[in-house]
Design a protein around this motif. Structure first.
Motif, mmCIF file in Angstrom:
data_model
loop_
_atom_site.group_PDB
_atom_site.id
_atom_site.type_symbol
_atom_site.label_atom_id
_atom_site.label_comp_id
_atom_site.label_asym_id
_atom_site.label_seq_id
_atom_site.Cartn_x
_atom_site.Cartn_y
_atom_site.Cartn_z
ATOM 1 N N VAL A 333 0.843 -1.187 0.000
ATOM 2 C CA VAL A 333 0.000 0.000 0.000
ATOM 3 C C VAL A 333 0.884 1.245 0.000
ATOM 4 O O VAL A 333 1.927 1.269 0.648
ATOM 5 C CB VAL A 333 -0.891 -0.006 1.263
ATOM 6 C CG1 VAL A 333 -1.807 1.199 1.288
ATOM 7 C CG2 VAL A 333 -1.682 -1.302 1.326
ATOM 8 N N SER A 334 0.469 2.278 -0.719
ATOM 9 C CA SER A 334 1.275 3.498 -0.765
ATOM 10 C C SER A 334 1.233 4.212 0.590
ATOM 11 O O SER A 334 0.362 3.967 1.417
ATOM 12 C CB SER A 334 0.765 4.426 -1.854
ATOM 13 O OG SER A 334 -0.518 4.876 -1.509
ATOM 14 N N PRO A 336 1.453 7.905 1.175
ATOM 15 C CA PRO A 336 1.615 9.297 0.755
ATOM 16 C C PRO A 336 1.721 10.230 1.959
ATOM 17 O O PRO A 336 1.168 9.929 3.012
ATOM 18 C CB PRO A 336 0.314 9.582 -0.014
ATOM 19 C CG PRO A 336 -0.674 8.634 0.567
ATOM 20 C CD PRO A 336 0.095 7.410 0.990
ATOM 21 N N THR A 338 0.787 13.273 4.313
ATOM 22 C CA THR A 338 -0.531 13.839 4.598
ATOM 23 C C THR A 338 -0.385 15.025 5.531
ATOM 24 O O THR A 338 0.636 15.173 6.186
ATOM 25 C CB THR A 338 -1.415 12.824 5.343
ATOM 26 O OG1 THR A 338 -0.729 12.451 6.533
ATOM 27 C CG2 THR A 338 -1.698 11.614 4.528
ATOM 28 N N LEU A 549 -14.036 10.187 8.537
ATOM 29 C CA LEU A 549 -12.863 9.806 7.722
ATOM 30 C C LEU A 549 -12.623 10.833 6.618
ATOM 31 O O LEU A 549 -11.530 10.951 6.085
ATOM 32 C CB LEU A 549 -13.065 8.426 7.098
ATOM 33 C CG LEU A 549 -13.195 7.256 8.070
ATOM 34 C CD1 LEU A 549 -13.377 5.960 7.291
ATOM 35 C CD2 LEU A 549 -11.974 7.152 8.971
ATOM 36 N N PRO A 554 -4.780 11.623 10.072
ATOM 37 C CA PRO A 554 -4.080 10.340 10.226
ATOM 38 C C PRO A 554 -4.308 9.673 11.585
ATOM 39 O O PRO A 554 -3.973 8.505 11.748
ATOM 40 C CB PRO A 554 -2.608 10.701 10.020
ATOM 41 C CG PRO A 554 -2.524 12.167 10.171
ATOM 42 C CD PRO A 554 -3.863 12.738 9.839
ATOM 43 N N ILE A 556 -7.284 9.133 12.831
ATOM 44 C CA ILE A 556 -8.565 8.437 12.819
ATOM 45 C C ILE A 556 -8.504 7.241 11.867
ATOM 46 O O ILE A 556 -8.149 7.383 10.700
ATOM 47 C CB ILE A 556 -9.717 9.350 12.336
ATOM 48 C CG1 ILE A 556 -9.698 10.676 13.102
ATOM 49 C CG2 ILE A 556 -11.065 8.654 12.513
ATOM 50 C CD1 ILE A 556 -10.751 11.659 12.645
ATOM 51 N N SER A 557 -8.841 6.068 12.397
ATOM 52 C CA SER A 557 -8.939 4.895 11.526
ATOM 53 C C SER A 557 -10.328 4.292 11.713
ATOM 54 O O SER A 557 -11.109 4.727 12.550
ATOM 55 C CB SER A 557 -7.851 3.883 11.871
ATOM 56 O OG SER A 557 -7.961 3.509 13.216
ATOM 57 N N PHE A 558 -10.597 3.271 10.929
ATOM 58 C CA PHE A 558 -11.933 2.715 10.948
ATOM 59 C C PHE A 558 -11.845 1.199 10.898
ATOM 60 O O PHE A 558 -11.053 0.644 10.137
ATOM 61 C CB PHE A 558 -12.713 3.220 9.730
ATOM 62 C CG PHE A 558 -14.182 2.903 9.796
ATOM 63 C CD1 PHE A 558 -15.065 3.742 10.461
ATOM 64 C CD2 PHE A 558 -14.687 1.750 9.209
ATOM 65 C CE1 PHE A 558 -16.413 3.458 10.536
ATOM 66 C CE2 PHE A 558 -16.034 1.441 9.283
ATOM 67 C CZ PHE A 558 -16.905 2.297 9.945
ATOM 68 N N VAL B 104 -2.363 6.345 5.267
ATOM 69 C CA VAL B 104 -3.678 6.973 5.123
ATOM 70 C C VAL B 104 -4.676 6.166 4.279
ATOM 71 O O VAL B 104 -5.826 6.017 4.679
ATOM 72 C CB VAL B 104 -3.538 8.425 4.624
ATOM 73 C CG1 VAL B 104 -4.877 8.986 4.154
ATOM 74 C CG2 VAL B 104 -3.008 9.287 5.760
ATOM 75 N N PRO B 105 -4.265 5.610 3.138
ATOM 76 C CA PRO B 105 -5.248 4.812 2.386
ATOM 77 C C PRO B 105 -5.792 3.640 3.209
ATOM 78 O O PRO B 105 -6.928 3.221 3.007
ATOM 79 C CB PRO B 105 -4.450 4.294 1.184
ATOM 80 C CG PRO B 105 -3.322 5.250 1.032
ATOM 81 C CD PRO B 105 -2.989 5.729 2.406
ATOM 82 N N VAL B 106 -5.000 3.139 4.154
ATOM 83 C CA VAL B 106 -5.476 2.070 5.037
ATOM 84 C C VAL B 106 -6.434 2.649 6.084
ATOM 85 O O VAL B 106 -7.516 2.126 6.323
ATOM 86 C CB VAL B 106 -4.294 1.366 5.744
ATOM 87 C CG1 VAL B 106 -4.798 0.365 6.767
ATOM 88 C CG2 VAL B 106 -3.389 0.692 4.718
ATOM 89 N N LEU B 107 -6.023 3.779 6.660
ATOM 90 C CA LEU B 107 -6.838 4.407 7.701
ATOM 91 C C LEU B 107 -8.231 4.763 7.184
ATOM 92 O O LEU B 107 -9.222 4.652 7.887
ATOM 93 C CB LEU B 107 -6.165 5.684 8.208
ATOM 94 C CG LEU B 107 -4.869 5.513 9.003
ATOM 95 C CD1 LEU B 107 -4.270 6.864 9.329
ATOM 96 C CD2 LEU B 107 -5.131 4.730 10.273
ATOM 97 N N THR B 108 -8.278 5.230 5.955
ATOM 98 C CA THR B 108 -9.567 5.666 5.422
ATOM 99 C C THR B 108 -10.342 4.511 4.796
ATOM 100 O O THR B 108 -11.389 4.717 4.190
ATOM 101 C CB THR B 108 -9.376 6.772 4.373
ATOM 102 O OG1 THR B 108 -8.458 6.297 3.399
ATOM 103 C CG2 THR B 108 -8.848 8.036 4.999
#
Ligand code: SF4
Ligand code: SF4
Lengths: 591, 191
Positions: A333-334, A336, A338, A549, A554, A556-558, B104-108
């Motif tokens: 996974v990237s 990036p 933030t 979200l 960063p 906050i996760s779900f 972030v792509p994981v978090l969201t």
């Protein structure tokens, strides 16, 4: 004593050892640490200028006054400073003067990857290109000698890899250099057309002598090994070439790449069988050498895009490839960059992201990250200052077409001082209606927290006048100015809506310190930073709507089945997510 | 030793990789090696991935290495190990921290954090798994993960010529010297 220094630290050390007394710069990656390190030497007056043109002009003034001076900037900064640069080559110096350009091949943190070697050729400046930190230091010292010997300014070109790599450097003592006597000399320092015409002729004569110097200087050095392959190279590309070919090739390593040592190049070419030019980015050396009628292999094999490395050379010239461990790259996974948890820009961008029919013209700084998901609130990003002026152009074009859309130019505080002011003047003067949002986070954030005219401190740590953004905007003629807290979504939304419904120039200043900033006591009190409590999610109230979200924090996760989770080590309690949750599931810890 | 050794440290901004690399390079310089160190920390403070490369030997040219060239890859975060594994020599060593930091792509919720990373890596390369987070917590400071990883690196590569204690003393802040010395030894034990 030998020490490991980055190229930037080495340039600073070189300036110190060479007896420099004035240094000016505008921060920009990868050049920023040059001035930060120079500022540690109390013998040198050092400052952040509001932009690169000013920085260079300060150095020029100091040089004409007789002091050894240095200005430093990143590659795109030289575009801003190009105006004085070309004329400075004509007038020449009094005290030696060096302009450092830090180019960014590979665009680690830049908007383009221009090759500033062309500036030397185009502006007719001596160019030196070090290939490690030791040379970075040595070339600064040599640069001052050449500058004063030939009465010319020097362009010292670094690249990110030189700036940010540490290699061993031998430290020496500072040599105190007296400020040279200044004698008024209108014919030399006043570039009117009549004087300029004479100065141009003189400059061409100097360049001829400099070419001779270039042919003889030991920094353009020949290393003969196996003569079946000859390599002409400069900068960090030399290290890469050595890494690949070692003693299996002969080298002409150029430390001075303008004017080029044509004689030396010719002699070298005659002695080797096959000739390569190994250089990063553009075919600068290659084109010059080919124009001399010498056949070389270069860019047909080595790309002119992206950062060079030994692998590329090995594969392109030797057809060798290293064996690697393969993984299923789709799984990775990237990561990036933030906006940080608690970043004051988040609230503003969140509000803007919900507005329909708006265009956001962006700028260079942390807030450029507002263009990334999930906020994606940015239509353009060109260069420093363009948010305001391109926004004006946008709104004028819409006006002509009868299109109803509000344009917001978003620009940081430091960037506004850099080159936003002139754009704002343009909007007011030419009756524009684009709104300007100045994101005042009380520091220059992106480059790692440099002071600027709005912060109240100088680079040397002295307290100074704080430039008042509101008063500046008033003085320019803006009538609608609002200062808001961008973490208060209601207040922010009101200001944005008001701007949308106003047909005159509007400035909104979002004022809140950067979350990473080490605020002084007064600031902590002013903003109540120590009173803040972090947030948490009451999972029984969380309806798993995922709205929080959308702010892209960063912290906050779900998790499916559980709902939103706030990382208590990252949250700073900015409350933006709390205001967004429609079910009041986000609460303050301990309340 | 004539051959140049290549060390690659990878992880996420804030994990202390730069400091660990500083101790490493300082130690190697003091032991008389030619050393080059390259940092890429583009926007490290903003959650991006961070890498440093340290090369040492009698004479080092390039400050960077390419794919398939690292003698050892020290990953401070699991997914970063996958991202950089191409840089390891096929017969090189991987030291991996059993620790994940979602991006972030994981978090969201756009994508899932990859599963079975360690298992997959173990199949392909000589892998040592370190639980640096727990070890650091046991020592009483979660932030010493970086020096634990450094200790593991030194043991795995068996770098014996260096006075590490002195390198640590001269690099870290005074009040953290003792805990970092402990962390370094802990890291050595974990390999
Ligand atoms: S916005 Fe509120 S209810 Fe919706 S997911 Fe986030 S915490 Fe849960
Ligand atoms: S309050 Fe919410 S938005 Fe602000 S830092 Fe904490 S989790 Fe992020």
């Amino acid at each position: 004593m030998k020490r490991l220094l980055t190229g930037n630290e080495a340039v600073a050390r070189g300036a110190y050892e060479a007896g420099v007394t004035v240094a000016s710069a505008y921060p920009g990656t990868p050049s920023t640490e040059i001035l930060e390190n120079i500022a540690k030497y109390k013998e040198i007056y050092s400052e952040w200028a509001p932009n690169e043109k000013v920085a260079l002009e300060v150095a020029i003034g100091a040089s004409i006054a007789g002091a050894r001076a240095i200005a430093a900037m990143k590659h795109v900064g030289v575009n801003v400073a190009a105006d004085p640069l070309f004329t400075f080559a004509y007038t020449g110096v009094n005290g030696g003067c060096i302009l450092v350009t830090a180019d960014d091949p590979g665009m680690h943190s830049s908007q383009n990857e221009q090759d500033n070697r062309y500036y030397a050729k185009s502006a007719k400046l001596v160019m030196l290109e070090p290939s490690d930190s030791q040379e970075a230091k040595d070339f600064v010292k040599l640069g001052y000698e050449i500058s004063e010997m030939f009465d010319v300014p020097i362009l010292l070109r670094l690249t990110t890899r030189i700036c940010h790599s540490k290699t061993l450097v031998e430290l020496e003592e500072r040599q105190e250099v007296e400020i040279k006597e200044y004698n008024k000399n209108i014919a030399k320092y006043v570039a009117t057309p009549a004087n300029g015409r004479i100065l141009h002729v003189k400059l061409e004569e100097k360049l001829k002598k400099l070419e001779e110097y270039s042919n003889n200087t030991p920094i353009n050095k020949v290393e003969f090994n196996d003569k079946s392959i000859g390599i002409i190279t400069s900068g960090v590309a030399y290290q890469y070439a050595k890494e690949v070919f070692g003693d299996n090739a002969s080298y002409l390593k150029l430390g001075m790449t303008f004017p080029l040592p044509k004689q030396k190049i010719r002699e070298f070419a005659e002695q080797v069988d096959k000739l390569y030019v190994i250089e990063e980015l553009e075919p600068y050396l290659e084109t010059e050498i080919k124009a001399m009628g010498i056949d070389v292999i270069g860019k047909e094999l080595i790309p002119n895009i992206g950062e060079l490395n030994p692998d590329i050379i090995r594969e392109a010239l030797l057809g060798e490839k290293k064996e690697i461990i393969e993984m299923n790259s789709e799984k990775i996974v990237s990561r990036p960059p933030t906006m940080c948890a608690g970043c004051p820009h988040r609230g503003l961008f969140y509000v803007l992201s919900k507005k329909k029919n708006v265009v956001i013209t962006g700028d260079i700084g942390c807030y450029t990250l507002g263009s990334a998901p999930p906020l994606e609130t940015m239509d353009t990003c060109i260069c420093m200052g363009a948010s305001v002026s391109a926004g004006h152009g946008f709104s004028k074009a819409f006006e002509v077409n009868g299109k109803e859309a509000k344009v917001f130019g978003v620009i940081g505080d430091s960037t506004f001082f850099h080159s936003g002011i002139t754009g704002l003047i343009d909007i007011v003067y030419n009756k524009g209606n684009a709104a300007t949002i100045i994101l005042d986070n009380r520091i220059t954030g992106m480059t790692g927290h440099q002071e600027n005219p709005g912060t109240g401190y100088t680079l040397m740590g002295e307290v100074t006048e704080q430039i008042d953004l509101v008063k500046i905007c008033e003085a320019i003629g803006v009538k609608h100015i609002e200062v808001i807290n961008p973490l208060d979504l209601e207040e922010t939304e009101k200001a944005i809506d008001k701007a949308i419904n106003t047909d005159e120039p509007v400035v909104i200043i979002t004022k809140w310190p950067c979350v990473l900033k080490k605020s002084p006591k007064e600031e902590i009190e002013e903003y109540g930073l120590d009173q803040r409590k972090i947030c948490t999610v009451e999972s029984d109230k969380c309806k798993q709507c995922k709205l929080c979200l959308k702010v892209g924090c960063p912290a906050i996760s779900f998790e499916e089945g559980i709902g939103a989770i706030i990382d208590d080590t990252m949250c700073v309690g900015c409350d933006v997510c709390l205001q967004v949750c429609p079910f009041n599931a986000i609460v303050k810890v301990g309340e | 030793m004539s051959e140049t050794k290549n060390i690659l440290l990878v992880g996420v901004g804030g994990q202390g990789i730069i400091l660990a690399s500083k101790v490493l390079s300082k130690g190697l310089v003091d032991a008389g090696f030619d050393v080059k160190m390259s940092e890429v920390h583009g926007m490290a403070q903003r959650g991006g991935s961070v890498t440093t490369q340290v090369r040492y030997g009698e004479k080092v040219y390039s400050p960077i290495i390419g794919k398939g060239q690292a003698d050892i890859l020290v990953a401070f975060e699991k997914m970063e190990a996958m991202r950089w594994i191409e840089y390891l020599k096929p017969n090189g060593k991987l030291v991996i921290n059993n620790y994940s930091i979602p991006s972030v792509p994981v978090l969201t919720g756009q994508v899932k954090y990859p599963e079975n990373i360690i298992e997959e890596l173990k199949e392909k390369v000589d892998t040592t798994v370190i639980d640096a987070a727990n070890a650091a917590r046991e020592l009483g400071n979660i932030r010493t993960q970086n020096i634990i990883m450094l200790g593991a690196l030194v043991k795995a590569l068996n770098i014996t010529e260096v006075n590490w204690e002195e390198a640590i003393r001269e690099t870290v802040k005074e009040k953290y010297i003792d805990i970092n010395l402990k962390a370094f030894n802990r890291g050595m034990e974990l390999v």
